[in-house]
Design a protein around this motif. Sequence first.
Motif, PDB file in Angstrom:
ATOM      1  N   GLY A 279      28.467 -66.194  -0.999  1.00 38.91           N
ATOM      2  CA  GLY A 279      28.920 -67.539  -0.691  1.00 38.91           C
ATOM      3  C   GLY A 279      29.962 -67.181   0.498  1.00 38.91           C
ATOM      4  N   THR A 280      30.836 -66.017   0.503  1.00 40.08           N
ATOM      5  CA  THR A 280      31.796 -66.029   1.388  1.00 40.08           C
ATOM      6  C   THR A 280      31.588 -65.510   2.483  1.00 40.08           C
ATOM      7  N   VAL A 281      30.336 -64.728   2.685  1.00 41.69           N
ATOM      8  CA  VAL A 281      29.839 -64.185   4.170  1.00 41.69           C
ATOM      9  C   VAL A 281      28.610 -65.199   4.564  1.00 41.69           C
ATOM     10  N   HIS A 282      28.401 -65.896   3.628  1.00 38.88           N
ATOM     11  CA  HIS A 282      27.250 -66.722   3.969  1.00 38.88           C
ATOM     12  C   HIS A 282      25.839 -66.353   4.378  1.00 38.88           C
ATOM     13  N   VAL A 283      24.976 -65.795   3.050  1.00 34.10           N
ATOM     14  CA  VAL A 283      23.779 -65.198   3.274  1.00 34.10           C
ATOM     15  C   VAL A 283      23.138 -65.007   1.858  1.00 34.10           C
ATOM     16  N   TYR A 284      21.846 -65.350   1.863  1.00 36.11           N
ATOM     17  CA  TYR A 284      21.186 -65.139   0.769  1.00 36.11           C
ATOM     18  C   TYR A 284      19.880 -64.533   0.964  1.00 36.11           C
ATOM     19  N   VAL A 285      19.411 -63.362   0.461  1.00 36.77           N
ATOM     20  CA  VAL A 285      18.204 -62.820   0.924  1.00 36.77           C
ATOM     21  C   VAL A 285      17.412 -62.251  -0.224  1.00 36.77           C
ATOM     22  N   PRO A 312      23.332 -70.442  16.923  1.00 37.03           N
ATOM     23  CA  PRO A 312      24.703 -69.742  16.425  1.00 37.03           C
ATOM     24  C   PRO A 312      24.818 -69.507  14.699  1.00 37.03           C
ATOM     25  N   VAL A 313      24.285 -70.515  14.092  1.00 34.53           N
ATOM     26  CA  VAL A 313      23.976 -70.734  12.728  1.00 34.53           C
ATOM     27  C   VAL A 313      23.346 -69.532  12.164  1.00 34.53           C
ATOM     28  N   ILE A 314      22.084 -69.105  12.953  1.00 31.15           N
ATOM     29  CA  ILE A 314      21.498 -67.836  12.499  1.00 31.15           C
ATOM     30  C   ILE A 314      22.172 -66.736  12.794  1.00 31.15           C
ATOM     31  N   GLU A 315      23.052 -66.600  13.979  1.00 30.76           N
ATOM     32  CA  GLU A 315      23.478 -65.737  14.379  1.00 30.76           C
ATOM     33  C   GLU A 315      24.536 -65.044  13.172  1.00 30.76           C
ATOM     34  N   HIS A 316      25.783 -66.171  12.902  1.00 34.88           N
ATOM     35  CA  HIS A 316      26.251 -65.774  11.996  1.00 34.88           C
ATOM     36  C   HIS A 316      25.997 -65.291  10.691  1.00 34.88           C
ATOM     37  N   MET A 317      24.622 -65.972   9.958  1.00 38.03           N
ATOM     38  CA  MET A 317      24.183 -65.385   8.973  1.00 38.03           C
ATOM     39  C   MET A 317      23.563 -64.008   9.070  1.00 38.03           C
ATOM     40  N   VAL A 318      22.890 -63.718  10.263  1.00 38.65           N
ATOM     41  CA  VAL A 318      22.303 -62.328  10.433  1.00 38.65           C
ATOM     42  C   VAL A 318      23.615 -61.199  10.546  1.00 38.65           C
ATOM     43  N   ALA A 319      24.487 -61.869  11.085  1.00 36.00           N
ATOM     44  CA  ALA A 319      25.789 -60.608  11.187  1.00 36.00           C
ATOM     45  C   ALA A 319      26.281 -60.217   9.888  1.00 36.00           C
ATOM     46  N   ALA A 320      26.197 -61.273   8.997  1.00 30.21           N
ATOM     47  CA  ALA A 320      26.805 -61.108   7.613  1.00 30.21           C
ATOM     48  C   ALA A 320      25.775 -60.168   6.835  1.00 30.21           C
ATOM     49  N   ALA A 321      24.585 -60.495   7.075  1.00 29.87           N
ATOM     50  CA  ALA A 321      23.620 -59.676   6.356  1.00 29.87           C
ATOM     51  C   ALA A 321      23.694 -58.168   6.949  1.00 29.87           C
ATOM     52  N   MET A 322      23.892 -58.030   8.078  1.00 26.87           N
ATOM     53  CA  MET A 322      24.095 -56.821   8.650  1.00 26.87           C
ATOM     54  C   MET A 322      25.048 -56.008   8.114  1.00 26.87           C
TER      55      MET A 322
END
Lengths: 417, 94
Positions: A279-285, A312-322
């Motif tokens: 939740g904090t970095v905002h990603v689920y995989v 930008p929403v996807i960019e934010h999520m992918v950055a967190a996933a990386m």
Amino acid sequence: MAARYSIVSLVRNAFGYHEGWQRAWRSPDPKERYHVVVIGGGGHGLATAYYLAKEHGVTDIAVIERGWLGGGNTGRNTTIIRSNYLWDESAGIYEKALQLYEGLSQDLNFNIMLSQRGVLNLAHNLHDLREISRRVNAIRLNGIDSEVLSAEEIKAMVPILNISPGARYPVLGGSLQRRGGVARHDAVAWGLARAADARGVDIVQNCEVTDILREGGRVTGVETTRGTIMADKVGIVVAGHSSVLAAMAGFRMPVESHPLQALVSEPIKPILDTVVMSGTVHVYVSQSDRGELVMGAGIDGHNGYTQRGSLPVIEHMVAAAMELFPIFSRLRMMRQWGGIVDVCPDASPIIGKTPVENLFINCGWGTGGFKATPGSGWVFAHTIARGEPHPLNAPFSLDRFAAGKLIDEHGAAGVAH
Amino acid sequence: MLLITCPWCGPRDEIEFSCGGEAHITRPSEPEALTDEAWADYLFNRTNPKGPHAERWVHTHGCRRWFNVLRNTATNEILAVYEMGKPRPDGEGS
């Protein structure tokens, strides 16, 4: 009645070069009148029709779908199923849904590919850790499985996760619901459609509702692109378009529609055997059976019906996933899409009566409706059949906003609200 | 990505802005005189149209000033940008 699927039918059809399979459901023209019309042929609408027929003996039903079955949010989510919600009201309905999911393949005679591989929620700071402890305790008091894990235990489960102290988002611990997992979302829609159809429900696709007919404060039917259909009772189960349908019936809703995005990578060998959420970095995989990584992003901040969503929403999520999974950095993402989710001010659904008599609504599932599909249909079928809500959905009435009895689940996912 | 024209800074990328939700919602002057239903309507109910929608935006990473935007929610086309306090340019709603 459709033929039962079994190992025997599989073998028999294999000898016939698989040319003898029947259609899974009929495609009838709508009749002039039904006892119940369900607007919306997604998972929730189909589940409503299925349980109306199965539990309440109501079979004179039409499910009306604007596009194709499960082509909306049912086919656009990240397929995660869990019931680790904070408040008693939510625990009741989401746990009911999870229990129905556990028996759904047998019940429907259709493999929904439920995989209870566990759902992991990560904590990245002290507040997260305390919040997770509080939630796990509340969830366990409701008799639902949930446990707190240390960072080392998480690393043992998910070796590719970066838990080093120098990480941008250090992993301090997390919670795990072992009974949570994923299911094949299309199969849930198809299985429910086939089972409902076998019980006599008419599923009418490519049929858009253009008006809701009323007489003296009471619903009498719907106007559609395929003609007028009269009905004693009407249920609205249209997710993102709830406000549009409510406006046709002359009342206002406390929901707003936003695009919610997801994306999948190219397929790779098995590497992630659970669902990881943060939740904090905002990603689920999670990883699908085909090997694609399925990732979910957040909603756009503004309203929208575009089924696309902002970059930008996807960019934010992918950055967190990386940051969490450095090993994924060279993966190419293959597809991206958006679904229109109807978000309530308290991030809880609305399931119950409307100001119009015999008109019922089931909406507001926001970013997390797939996990509730069978439970939502089960209580909504009860509500339509009896004209009164089941105790499980009584707290989720539309009038809770005037009464001030909100069910604040903004932190439930920890993400995406 | 949306390209939003800030009335003071000109056209900028969406990431510089934050959306403040539906515009033209006036706080009731006497809240204590309202019924629970009317108060809930003010607090929670939204028009949420599929089509032209008047909404508030703020140029968070720029001049930090607020303004209204009329945007089609079905196509993302921005139909008008106008000052807060001014009526909707298309004459709809309040």
